[in-house]
Design a protein around this motif. Structure first.
Motif, PDB file in Angstrom:
ATOM      1  N   ALA A 114      13.441   2.713   6.917  1.00  0.00           N
ATOM      2  CA  ALA A 114      12.316   3.518   6.442  1.00  0.00           C
ATOM      3  C   ALA A 114      11.253   2.637   5.804  1.00  0.00           C
ATOM      4  O   ALA A 114      10.059   2.842   6.005  1.00  0.00           O
ATOM      5  CB  ALA A 114      12.799   4.566   5.446  1.00  0.00           C
ATOM      6  N   ALA A 115      11.685   1.648   5.035  1.00  0.00           N
ATOM      7  CA  ALA A 115      10.737   0.762   4.364  1.00  0.00           C
ATOM      8  C   ALA A 115       9.954  -0.078   5.372  1.00  0.00           C
ATOM      9  O   ALA A 115       8.746  -0.275   5.225  1.00  0.00           O
ATOM     10  CB  ALA A 115      11.471  -0.148   3.391  1.00  0.00           C
ATOM     11  N   LEU A 116      10.633  -0.567   6.388  1.00  0.00           N
ATOM     12  CA  LEU A 116       9.966  -1.420   7.377  1.00  0.00           C
ATOM     13  C   LEU A 116       9.090  -0.622   8.337  1.00  0.00           C
ATOM     14  O   LEU A 116       7.991  -1.056   8.677  1.00  0.00           O
ATOM     15  CB  LEU A 116      11.000  -2.210   8.186  1.00  0.00           C
ATOM     16  N   LEU A 117       9.575   0.515   8.797  1.00  0.00           N
ATOM     17  CA  LEU A 117       8.842   1.290   9.792  1.00  0.00           C
ATOM     18  C   LEU A 117       7.824   2.237   9.165  1.00  0.00           C
ATOM     19  O   LEU A 117       6.863   2.633   9.799  1.00  0.00           O
ATOM     20  CB  LEU A 117       9.819   2.094  10.655  1.00  0.00           C
ATOM     21  N   GLY A 118       8.053   2.597   7.925  1.00  0.00           N
ATOM     22  CA  GLY A 118       7.180   3.574   7.300  1.00  0.00           C
ATOM     23  C   GLY A 118       7.439   4.931   7.920  1.00  0.00           C
ATOM     24  O   GLY A 118       8.096   5.048   8.940  1.00  0.00           O
ATOM     25  N   SER A 119       6.943   5.966   7.326  1.00  0.00           N
ATOM     26  CA  SER A 119       7.157   7.293   7.851  1.00  0.00           C
ATOM     27  C   SER A 119       5.948   8.161   7.542  1.00  0.00           C
ATOM     28  O   SER A 119       5.603   8.348   6.379  1.00  0.00           O
ATOM     29  CB  SER A 119       8.403   7.921   7.219  1.00  0.00           C
ATOM     30  N   VAL A 120       5.333   8.656   8.590  1.00  0.00           N
ATOM     31  CA  VAL A 120       4.212   9.569   8.403  1.00  0.00           C
ATOM     32  C   VAL A 120       4.686  10.786   7.625  1.00  0.00           C
ATOM     33  O   VAL A 120       4.029  11.248   6.697  1.00  0.00           O
ATOM     34  CB  VAL A 120       3.592   9.966   9.760  1.00  0.00           C
ATOM     35  N   THR A 121       5.868  11.290   7.980  1.00  0.00           N
ATOM     36  CA  THR A 121       6.412  12.468   7.305  1.00  0.00           C
ATOM     37  C   THR A 121       6.591  12.210   5.810  1.00  0.00           C
ATOM     38  O   THR A 121       6.201  13.036   4.987  1.00  0.00           O
ATOM     39  CB  THR A 121       7.755  12.880   7.944  1.00  0.00           C
ATOM     40  N   ALA A 122       7.159  11.070   5.455  1.00  0.00           N
ATOM     41  CA  ALA A 122       7.359  10.749   4.031  1.00  0.00           C
ATOM     42  C   ALA A 122       6.022  10.666   3.298  1.00  0.00           C
ATOM     43  O   ALA A 122       5.899  11.143   2.166  1.00  0.00           O
ATOM     44  CB  ALA A 122       8.117   9.434   3.898  1.00  0.00           C
ATOM     45  N   LYS A 123       5.029  10.091   3.953  1.00  0.00           N
ATOM     46  CA  LYS A 123       3.707   9.979   3.321  1.00  0.00           C
ATOM     47  C   LYS A 123       3.054  11.346   3.161  1.00  0.00           C
ATOM     48  O   LYS A 123       2.386  11.606   2.164  1.00  0.00           O
ATOM     49  CB  LYS A 123       2.820   9.031   4.125  1.00  0.00           C
ATOM     50  N   VAL A 124       3.242  12.236   4.135  1.00  0.00           N
ATOM     51  CA  VAL A 124       2.727  13.594   4.016  1.00  0.00           C
ATOM     52  C   VAL A 124       3.382  14.278   2.819  1.00  0.00           C
ATOM     53  O   VAL A 124       2.709  14.914   2.002  1.00  0.00           O
ATOM     54  CB  VAL A 124       2.957  14.404   5.313  1.00  0.00           C
TER      55      VAL A 124
END
Length: 136
Positions: A114-124
């Motif tokens: 999650a940290a490396l790929l990032g997540s649009v959902t998490a940011k939303v």
């Protein structure tokens, strides 16, 4: 309960799970949906041919969702945006359109992935006060 549901999608198989769930929920509660695709572009790498290809791809995705919504008897607005940060476009659209809920899919990654790929959902989730339903 919900009158207007935003369903962002990138057209992937996983994102389609969110679409199906969002349309089903909208049908059950009599809500309208807004299907959204956000083309994320690096402003230094956005050739005219790439932009055209992205618009056509997004139109194809949105047309399919509109057909699914029509079949389900759900009112559906489609929207395509170009934005460097998809989560910014999703949160802004939900607010501008007066959405009561965002239905979005997520891979459910955690830890290093999650940290490396990032997540649009998490940011939303972090940047909106609107309720978010996450589909895995």
């Amino acid at each position: 309960m919900y009158r207007q549901i935003l369903i962002p999608t990138d057209g992937s198989e996983l994102a389609h799970k969110g679409v199906v769930h969002g349309l089903s929920l909208a049908k059950a509660v009599g809500a309208k949906v807004i299907a959204l695709t956000v083309e994320a572009f690096n402003p230094y790498d956005a050739s005219e041919s790439r932009m055209k290809e992205a618009r056509e791809h997004a139109a194809s995705i949105l047309n399919e969702i509109a057909k699914e919504a029509k079949t389900a008897g759900v009112e559906c607005e489609t929207l395509q945006l170009i934005q460097h940060d998809p989560e910014v476009a999703i949160v802004a659209t939900a607010k501008e359109k007066g959405c009561d809920l965002i239905v979005i899919a997520s891979h459910g990654r955690s830890g290093i992935a999650a940290a490396l790929l990032g997540s649009v959902t998490a940011k939303v989730l972090v940047h909106t006060a609107i309720p978010v339903l996450v589909c895995h």
